[in-house]
Write a protein that holds these residues in place. Structure first.
Motif, short mmCIF file in Angstrom:
data_model
loop_
_atom_site.label_atom_id
_atom_site.label_comp_id
_atom_site.label_asym_id
_atom_site.label_seq_id
_atom_site.Cartn_x
_atom_site.Cartn_y
_atom_site.Cartn_z
N TRP A 166 -23.93 126.21 70.30
CA TRP A 166 -22.80 125.36 70.66
C TRP A 166 -22.12 125.86 71.92
CZ3 TRP A 166 -22.01 121.02 67.72
CH2 TRP A 166 -22.74 120.96 66.53
N ILE A 167 -21.76 124.91 72.76
CA ILE A 167 -20.97 125.21 73.96
C ILE A 167 -19.51 124.89 73.63
CG2 ILE A 167 -20.56 124.60 76.37
CD1 ILE A 167 -23.56 123.74 76.44
N ASN A 222 -31.70 130.18 63.70
CA ASN A 222 -33.01 130.52 64.24
C ASN A 222 -33.07 130.39 65.76
OD1 ASN A 222 -33.15 127.75 64.65
ND2 ASN A 222 -34.44 127.38 62.85
N ALA A 223 -31.89 130.35 66.41
CA ALA A 223 -31.81 130.31 67.87
C ALA A 223 -32.43 129.05 68.46
CB ALA A 223 -32.44 131.56 68.49
N SER A 224 -32.47 127.98 67.69
CA SER A 224 -32.84 126.68 68.24
C SER A 224 -31.60 126.08 68.90
CB SER A 224 -33.34 125.75 67.13
OG SER A 224 -34.48 126.29 66.51
N GLN A 225 -31.81 125.18 69.84
CA GLN A 225 -30.66 124.64 70.56
C GLN A 225 -29.75 123.81 69.66
OE1 GLN A 225 -31.90 122.66 74.15
NE2 GLN A 225 -32.29 124.59 75.20
N ASN A 226 -30.27 123.31 68.55
CA ASN A 226 -29.41 122.51 67.67
C ASN A 226 -28.50 123.36 66.79
OD1 ASN A 226 -31.85 123.26 66.26
ND2 ASN A 226 -31.24 121.89 64.61
N PHE A 255 -16.57 121.27 70.66
CA PHE A 255 -17.83 121.95 70.37
C PHE A 255 -18.98 121.02 70.74
CE2 PHE A 255 -14.72 124.19 68.02
CZ PHE A 255 -15.22 125.42 67.63
N LYS A 256 -19.74 121.39 71.75
CA LYS A 256 -20.85 120.56 72.23
C LYS A 256 -22.18 121.15 71.78
CE LYS A 256 -21.85 120.35 76.69
NZ LYS A 256 -21.78 119.93 78.13
N ALA A 257 -22.99 120.32 71.10
CA ALA A 257 -24.31 120.76 70.66
C ALA A 257 -25.20 120.97 71.88
CB ALA A 257 -24.93 119.72 69.72
N ASN A 258 -25.83 122.13 71.95
CA ASN A 258 -26.59 122.49 73.14
C ASN A 258 -27.81 121.61 73.33
OD1 ASN A 258 -26.92 124.16 75.44
ND2 ASN A 258 -28.42 125.42 74.36
N HIS A 259 -28.39 121.11 72.25
CA HIS A 259 -29.64 120.36 72.38
C HIS A 259 -29.41 118.90 72.77
CE1 HIS A 259 -28.39 118.71 68.57
NE2 HIS A 259 -29.45 117.92 68.52
N GLY A 304 -25.17 135.03 74.47
CA GLY A 304 -25.56 135.64 75.73
C GLY A 304 -26.06 134.67 76.77
N ASN A 305 -26.05 133.38 76.45
CA ASN A 305 -26.52 132.36 77.41
C ASN A 305 -25.46 131.29 77.64
OD1 ASN A 305 -26.57 131.05 74.96
ND2 ASN A 305 -28.69 130.32 75.11
#
Length: 211
Positions: free
Chosen positions: A191-192, A184-188, A54-58, A148-149
């Motif tokens: 997860w990828i 809240n759809a923040s990158q943190n 699980f990679k944090a997007n931010h 969706g991203n």
């Protein structure tokens, strides 16, 4: 195998339990027994069972069990990838819309919301679930929802799917804590999921594991 000129029809359907048989196509039949309606079944499972990182997007850093420990309450944080077992998680669908998420080196434990809290800021750790991977508490059940991203939000059942895995403060440093927080759809809190299978093989009396 295809049989031109034949179709599938129910036999003895009046009994309530019909046997399907092959029969010649009869275009003059009026009972619709040769007509079938096809319906698409929606797959409610966004990902297949397997081992994932699980990679944090931010930050590009990975969900990690501190020190590869196994005791109840061991903290979960983000760390630079090091390909160790404490950064790989076995994800298993529970047939109820939720998944269990277990570190591969300690499959008797699972990703957990401390004390089953539903509040913002509740800590994420691992907790012993024994050998049973079903009928688990809501604190170790997770809904995985595509954004969706290419990312996912990981929502806890104990928060009624309102709060998810979040890197506290959106920090990017190693050791930044992972908590649950209102999504809240923040990158943190996105997860990828990277497929990360463990491969093992045997040679003579030895078993080798590539993780």
């Amino acid at each position: 195998k295809a049989y031109p000129g034949y179709c599938i029809v129910p036999q003895n359907y009046s009994t309530g339990v019909a046997k399907l048989v092959m029969a010649p196509i009869d275009y003059n039949r009026s009972d619709n027994l040769q007509l079938w309606t096809f319906s698409q079944i929606n797959n409610t499972r966004p990902i297949e069972d397997g081992v994932y990182s699980f990679k944090a997007n931010h930050s590009g850093k990975y969900m990690d069990v501190t020190g590869q420990q196994t005791s109840n309450g061991t903290n979960v944080q983000q760390m630079t990838i090091n390909y160790s077992p404490n950064q790989k998680w076995k994800v298993t669908y529970l047939n109820n819309g939720y998944y269990s998420i277990r570190p591969i080196y300690a499959l008797n434990t699972a990703l957990d919301v401390f004390n089953n809290y539903d509040s913002n800021g509740s800590n994420i750790d691992i907790w012993d679930i024994g050998s049973n991977n079903y009928n688990l508490g809501s604190n170790v059940q997770w809904k995985i929802i595509p954004n969706g991203n290419g990312t996912y939000r990981i929502m806890s059942k104990c928060s009624y799917d309102s709060k998810g895995l979040t890197v506290a403060g959106a920090y990017v440093n190693d050791g930044a804590n992972i908590i649950q927080y209102q999504y809240n759809a923040s990158q943190n809190d996105q997860w990828i999921l990277e497929y990360a299978p463990t491969v093992s093989w045997s040679y003579g009396p030895y078993t080798y594991v590539l993780t």
